[in-house]
Design a protein around this motif. Structure first.
Motif, PDB file in Angstrom:
ATOM      1  N   ILE A   1       0.840  -1.205   0.000  1.00 24.01           N
ATOM      2  CA  ILE A   1       0.000   0.000   0.000  1.00 24.01           C
ATOM      3  C   ILE A   1       0.875   1.255   0.000  1.00 24.01           C
ATOM      4  O   ILE A   1       0.623   2.202  -0.740  1.00 24.01           O
ATOM      5  CB  ILE A   1      -0.972  -0.010   1.199  1.00 24.01           C
ATOM      6  CG1 ILE A   1      -2.001  -1.127   1.019  1.00 24.01           C
ATOM      7  CG2 ILE A   1      -1.659   1.340   1.366  1.00 24.01           C
ATOM      8  CD1 ILE A   1      -2.826  -1.436   2.256  1.00 24.01           C
ATOM      9  N   LYS A   2       1.934   1.246   0.802  1.00 26.24           N
ATOM     10  CA  LYS A   2       2.824   2.415   0.893  1.00 26.24           C
ATOM     11  C   LYS A   2       3.529   2.712  -0.426  1.00 26.24           C
ATOM     12  O   LYS A   2       3.686   3.872  -0.789  1.00 26.24           O
ATOM     13  CB  LYS A   2       3.877   2.194   1.986  1.00 26.24           C
ATOM     14  CG  LYS A   2       3.354   2.317   3.382  1.00 26.24           C
ATOM     15  CD  LYS A   2       4.476   2.059   4.379  1.00 26.24           C
ATOM     16  CE  LYS A   2       3.946   1.916   5.782  1.00 26.24           C
ATOM     17  NZ  LYS A   2       4.987   1.512   6.727  1.00 26.24           N
TER      18      LYS A   2
ATOM     19  N   PRO B   1       1.280   4.074  -5.747  1.00 24.08           N
ATOM     20  CA  PRO B   1       0.519   5.317  -5.879  1.00 24.08           C
ATOM     21  C   PRO B   1      -0.888   5.111  -6.422  1.00 24.08           C
ATOM     22  O   PRO B   1      -1.734   5.988  -6.319  1.00 24.08           O
ATOM     23  CB  PRO B   1       1.356   6.152  -6.843  1.00 24.08           C
ATOM     24  CG  PRO B   1       2.233   5.192  -7.552  1.00 24.08           C
ATOM     25  CD  PRO B   1       2.389   3.997  -6.677  1.00 24.08           C
ATOM     26  N   CYS B   2      -1.153   3.932  -6.981  1.00 22.35           N
ATOM     27  CA  CYS B   2      -2.469   3.653  -7.562  1.00 22.35           C
ATOM     28  C   CYS B   2      -2.889   2.230  -7.183  1.00 22.35           C
ATOM     29  O   CYS B   2      -2.205   1.263  -7.524  1.00 22.35           O
ATOM     30  CB  CYS B   2      -2.392   3.810  -9.082  1.00 22.35           C
ATOM     31  SG  CYS B   2      -3.965   3.567  -9.920  1.00 22.35           S
TER      32      CYS B   2
ATOM     33  N   LYS C   1      -6.945   3.965  -4.122  1.00 21.04           N
ATOM     34  CA  LYS C   1      -5.917   4.997  -4.109  1.00 21.04           C
ATOM     35  C   LYS C   1      -5.646   5.311  -5.576  1.00 21.04           C
ATOM     36  O   LYS C   1      -5.028   4.525  -6.279  1.00 21.04           O
ATOM     37  CB  LYS C   1      -4.670   4.441  -3.415  1.00 21.04           C
ATOM     38  CG  LYS C   1      -3.594   5.422  -3.069  1.00 21.04           C
ATOM     39  CD  LYS C   1      -2.493   4.652  -2.309  1.00 21.04           C
ATOM     40  CE  LYS C   1      -1.300   5.480  -1.992  1.00 21.04           C
ATOM     41  NZ  LYS C   1      -0.241   4.678  -1.370  1.00 21.04           N
ATOM     42  N   ASP C   2      -6.164   6.432  -6.054  1.00 24.44           N
ATOM     43  CA  ASP C   2      -6.091   6.744  -7.481  1.00 24.44           C
ATOM     44  C   ASP C   2      -6.020   8.261  -7.659  1.00 24.44           C
ATOM     45  O   ASP C   2      -7.040   8.930  -7.677  1.00 24.44           O
ATOM     46  CB  ASP C   2      -7.311   6.174  -8.196  1.00 24.44           C
ATOM     47  CG  ASP C   2      -7.300   6.449  -9.692  1.00 24.44           C
ATOM     48  OD1 ASP C   2      -6.292   6.952 -10.210  1.00 24.44           O
ATOM     49  OD2 ASP C   2      -8.318   6.152 -10.333  1.00 24.44           O
ATOM     50  N   PRO C   3      -4.819   8.792  -7.795  1.00 21.40           N
ATOM     51  CA  PRO C   3      -4.681  10.242  -7.892  1.00 21.40           C
ATOM     52  C   PRO C   3      -5.282  10.848  -9.163  1.00 21.40           C
ATOM     53  O   PRO C   3      -5.608  12.021  -9.195  1.00 21.40           O
ATOM     54  CB  PRO C   3      -3.167  10.461  -7.852  1.00 21.40           C
ATOM     55  CG  PRO C   3      -2.587   9.179  -8.332  1.00 21.40           C
ATOM     56  CD  PRO C   3      -3.539   8.112  -7.887  1.00 21.40           C
TER      57      PRO C   3
END
Length: 161
Positions: free
Chosen positions: A33-34, A37-38, A65-67
């Motif tokens: 997870i760390k 970035p996606c 987690k999706d910027p």
């Protein structure tokens, strides 16, 4: 005397080759997870060879987690080395831990090409210009989703994750 030297040489080669065996170190889900970035859940909608490299298209059903707020993601769907387990299975639903492909990684997959015409237009045609990802930790960031006995979805985790 000759056999002693030969045996010694074979023993040295055997020991050195055993020391040079590469493998991927175990990693925790927290660490995945760390470093990702996606992180998305999605279904592999298509797998296509683009300039000799397998690329998968994933229709995203949930983003953790999706910027970029993606609806579709594309990733390299083939291993880069012998311990890499990266793959894509048509219609498979999975949780994907992605990192965007770096410039140096393009060379790893597509080769050193000074010509823009070699792979970039074909890749852009398939991806629509969207970023190309790779699965983190040599494919261990792909966790297929299946159902348990009560029909609840669960994600399969590889032994070294």
């Amino acid at each position: 005397m000759y056999y002693r030297k030969l045996l010694s040489a074979v023993l040295i080669i055997f020991v050195l080759s055993a020391l040079s065996i590469a493998e991927v170190a175990p990693i925790s889900v927290d660490e995945l997870i760390k470093i990702s970035p996606c992180i998305v859940r999605g279904k592999v909608a298509e797998v296509k060879s683009v300039a000799g490299v397998e690329i998968a298209r994933v229709e995203i059903t949930r983003a953790f987690k999706d910027p970029d707020d993606l609806k579709t993601a594309y990733y390299v769907a083939q291993p880069a080395w012998e311990c890499d387990i990266t793959d894509a299975v048509q219609d498979e639903e999975a949780i994907f831990f992605f990192v965007e492909l770096a410039d140096k990684d393009y060379e790893k997959y597509f080769g050193k090409s000074g010509k823009e015409s070699d792979y970039k237009p074909r890749l852009k045609e398939f991806t629509g210009g969207q970023p190309l990802f790779m699965i983190v930790r040599d494919g261990r960031g792909r966790m297929p989703v299946c159902s348990d006995a009560s029909k609840k979805p669960v994600a399969a985790v590889y032994e070294d994750v």
